[in-house]
Design an enzyme around this catalytic site. Structure first.
Site, PDB file in Angstrom:
ATOM      1  N   GLU A  66       1.352  -0.972   0.015  1.00 15.74           N
ATOM      2  CA  GLU A  66      -0.158  -0.322  -0.329  1.00 15.74           C
ATOM      3  C   GLU A  66       0.559   1.008   0.083  1.00 15.74           C
ATOM      4  O   GLU A  66       0.576   2.444  -0.310  1.00 15.74           O
ATOM      5  CB  GLU A  66      -1.056   0.238   1.059  1.00 15.74           C
ATOM      6  CG  GLU A  66      -2.613   0.667   0.749  1.00 15.74           C
ATOM      7  CD  GLU A  66      -2.979   0.414   1.545  1.00 15.74           C
ATOM      8  OE1 GLU A  66      -3.837  -0.503   1.736  1.00 15.74           O
ATOM      9  OE2 GLU A  66      -2.896   1.119   3.195  1.00 15.74           O
TER      10      GLU A  66
ATOM     11  N   LYS B  96     -12.726   1.989  -3.402  1.00 12.72           N
ATOM     12  CA  LYS B  96     -13.934   1.729  -2.630  1.00 12.72           C
ATOM     13  C   LYS B  96     -14.875   3.054  -3.206  1.00 12.72           C
ATOM     14  O   LYS B  96     -16.306   2.414  -3.134  1.00 12.72           O
ATOM     15  CB  LYS B  96     -13.712   3.272  -1.456  1.00 12.72           C
ATOM     16  CG  LYS B  96     -12.933   1.619  -0.148  1.00 12.72           C
ATOM     17  CD  LYS B  96     -12.067   2.680   0.440  1.00 12.72           C
ATOM     18  CE  LYS B  96     -11.448   2.322   2.052  1.00 12.72           C
ATOM     19  NZ  LYS B  96     -10.927   3.594   2.899  1.00 12.72           N
TER      20      LYS B  96
ATOM     21  N   HIS C 161       7.658 -26.623   2.557  1.00  8.88           N
ATOM     22  CA  HIS C 161       6.790 -27.640   1.563  1.00  8.88           C
ATOM     23  C   HIS C 161       6.335 -27.145   1.353  1.00  8.88           C
ATOM     24  O   HIS C 161       4.819 -27.254   0.330  1.00  8.88           O
ATOM     25  CB  HIS C 161       6.529 -28.399   2.949  1.00  8.88           C
ATOM     26  CG  HIS C 161       7.798 -29.369   3.963  1.00  8.88           C
ATOM     27  ND1 HIS C 161       8.367 -30.644   3.450  1.00  8.88           N
ATOM     28  CD2 HIS C 161       8.049 -28.943   4.875  1.00  8.88           C
ATOM     29  CE1 HIS C 161       9.085 -30.888   4.493  1.00  8.88           C
ATOM     30  NE2 HIS C 161       8.974 -29.451   5.756  1.00  8.88           N
TER      31      HIS C 161
END
Length: 521
Positions: free
Chosen positions: A327, A486, A358
């Site tokens: 950000e 937004k 793994h």
């Protein structure tokens, strides 16, 4: 900025030095900072790179930018405000904000003491999103091995399955609800607050709003919501969401772990603040990490950064760092609005070790691209299984060494020929097992995972990101991409809520199709 970065003399010299620097880890390079040890041995190194870095810092006016950060100058220039999170954790905050910071800090601690004495709530439901969520969630998870004072659950996603899962683990009559939102208009915490209020009401709580506190920069909005003034905790518009952990947003940490833990967290961060401010270039851990990251991303072409804490308690560190780095540094424009001209912030990803080995370490070792890695480990555990901790440390060190040293075709072929008589098959097998090596990494060693060391670790990453923002000439304190998304979401919500509205010209064809389709579900 006087020079376009890619063609500026200091950048050209830095790029050339980074390309020719040694990546074999021959020179031990460990920096001590606020109780942490940061090993940069496996990063590009040379005297010419150090000198070029110093010139680049001077060209980008780094000293002035750092002073502006600490002095409350307009570090966030696109929004014309400071980014004064260092003041929030200082023992003696700068005079301009000292009274406000110390008063609010004491309000939080007094509230926690009162609840501890009254035994009124033994459950906490925390409703936030982004910086108001990841910081408290990560710290509480990392330090809960010392015991939690309260059953605390976090819900952030507007997907109500998340809040339903959280409240399912709480007693509504014994639950304090924290609504954490800088603007107190953010969709997710307010939507989840509505769910929480209904949950309290359905459980027979006579006055649900008395169970709610707010942490916000918009005090009036919290009061309009109905929350009592003595239960509204304030921070300021100059506190960025991803840096808000150090403000009253830290309330759930104190409720879960105690005021002492929150104080130690701030103290560790403040110690790193002083290190970043005072340490010379070659002994400055955040600055050296920033320069290594700059070389890896913008010169050597590594598009991602893997963070692998070899401590399962740091399971939420990666998403916290993702928000901080991506950000802050996912930007395209320099200070004067011109394109930066070089690749900026990396994609950040990872998971704790040894699970990571793994899952994705195969890619790190042998993919044609690879990625720099931040290894994080504690000297001492908080359990009694000493050999298990030795195994954990051994795996961390071994993976880092393997990424650095690699293994050549010739060495592998010689090993295979000891048991494979067919030369052609041996040669094919050897090529499958080559490890290129020379892959950069940092090793960050904490004495143990306590609040002080964790605070120092978080501030280390914060200052690294700030320094990279200065070096790239970008603003690490705004997030216009988030704001744009937004805005579009609000428009789509209105259409989903009122599908009969004629808005056919407002969306791209795919979005229009799915609005129409899903509004009929």
């Amino acid at each position: 900025m006087a020079n376009y970065l890619p063609s500026s003399p200091a950048w050209l010299a830095f790029s050339q030095a980074a390309k020719s620097a040694s990546r074999g880890g021959e020179r031990l390079r460990i920096i001590e900072a606020a109780g942490l040890r940061v090993d940069l041995t496996a990063q590009p190194q040379s005297d010419s790179l150090d000198n070029a870095a110093q010139d680049l810092l001077a060209q980008q006016n780094f000293d002035a930018a750092r002073a502006q950060l600490y002095d409350g100058g307009e570090a966030n220039w696109t929004e014309r405000r400071p980014a004064w999170h260092t003041a929030l954790r200082a023992d003696n905050p700068p005079p301009a904000v000292a009274q406000d910071i110390l008063a609010e800090r004491e309000r939080v601690r007094r509230f926690v003491r009162e609840l501890d004495q009254s035994l009124a709530y033994d459950c906490v439901l925390h409703l936030g999103i982004g910086g108001s969520d990841w910081g408290p969630r990560m710290v509480t998870r990392a330090l809960r091995h010392g015991g939690l004072r309260r059953n605390i659950q976090f819900a952030s996603n507007v997907d109500s399955h998340a809040v339903a899962d959280a409240i399912g683990q709480l007693d509504p009559r014994r639950t304090l609800v924290i609504v954490a939102s800088k603007s107190f208009t953010t969709t997710e915490p307010l939507a989840n607050a509505e769910v929480a209020m209904n949950w309290l009401r359905d459980a027979g709580v006579a006055d649900p709003i008395k169970h709610v506190v707010a942490v916000t920069a918009n005090v009036d909005a919290a009061l309009d919501f109905g929350i009592s003034p003595d239960r509204v905790f304030r921070f300021w518009d100059w506190v960025g969401g991803r840096y808000s952990l150090w403000s009253a947003i830290g309330l759930p940490i104190a409720l879960a772990l105690g005021n002492e833990a929150l104080d130690q967290l701030l103290a560790g961060a403040a110690a790193m603040d002083q290190h970043f401010l005072q340490a010379p270039l070659r002994k400055n851990a955040p600055l050296q990490m920033a320069l290594a990251g700059l070389a890896n991303r913008s010169v050597l072409g590594y598009a991602t950064l893997a963070i692998t804490p070899y401590d399962s308690r740091l399971m939420h560190l990666v998403p916290w760092a993702q928000q901080l780095e991506m950000e802050s540094l996912g930007k395209v424009a320099s200070r004067d609005g011109t394109p930066v001209g070089v690749p900026t912030g990396p994609v950040v990803w990872g998971m704790p070790g040894t699970d990571c080995q793994h899952t994705f370490f195969q890619w790190l070792h042998q993919d044609t691209t690879g990625a720099p890695v931040d290894f994080i480990v504690c000297e001492r555990p908080d359990h009694a299984y000493a050999r298990h901790h030795n195994m954990l440390i051994a795996n961390c060190l071994a993976q880092r060494s393997a990424l650095l040293r690699g293994k050549s075709y010739e060495d592998i072929l010689q090993e295979i020929r000891e048991h494979e008589p067919d030369l052609q098959r041996a040669e094919v097998l050897a090529r499958h097992r080559v490890h290129p090596g020379g892959r950069p990494s940092n090793l960050i060693v904490l004495p143990r995972l306590d609040a002080y060391s964790l605070g120092a670790l978080l501030a280390l990453y914060e200052h690294k990101v700030f320094a990279q923002g200065v070096l790239w000439g970008i603003n690490p304190f705004d997030q216009w991409g988030v704001e744009f998304g937004k805005l579009l979401a609000k428009r789509i919500i209105r259409e989903l809520d009122a599908p009969s509205a004629d808005t056919s010209g407002d969306q791209d064809p795919s979005t229009r199709y799915w609005i129409d389709s899903l509004s009929r579900r």
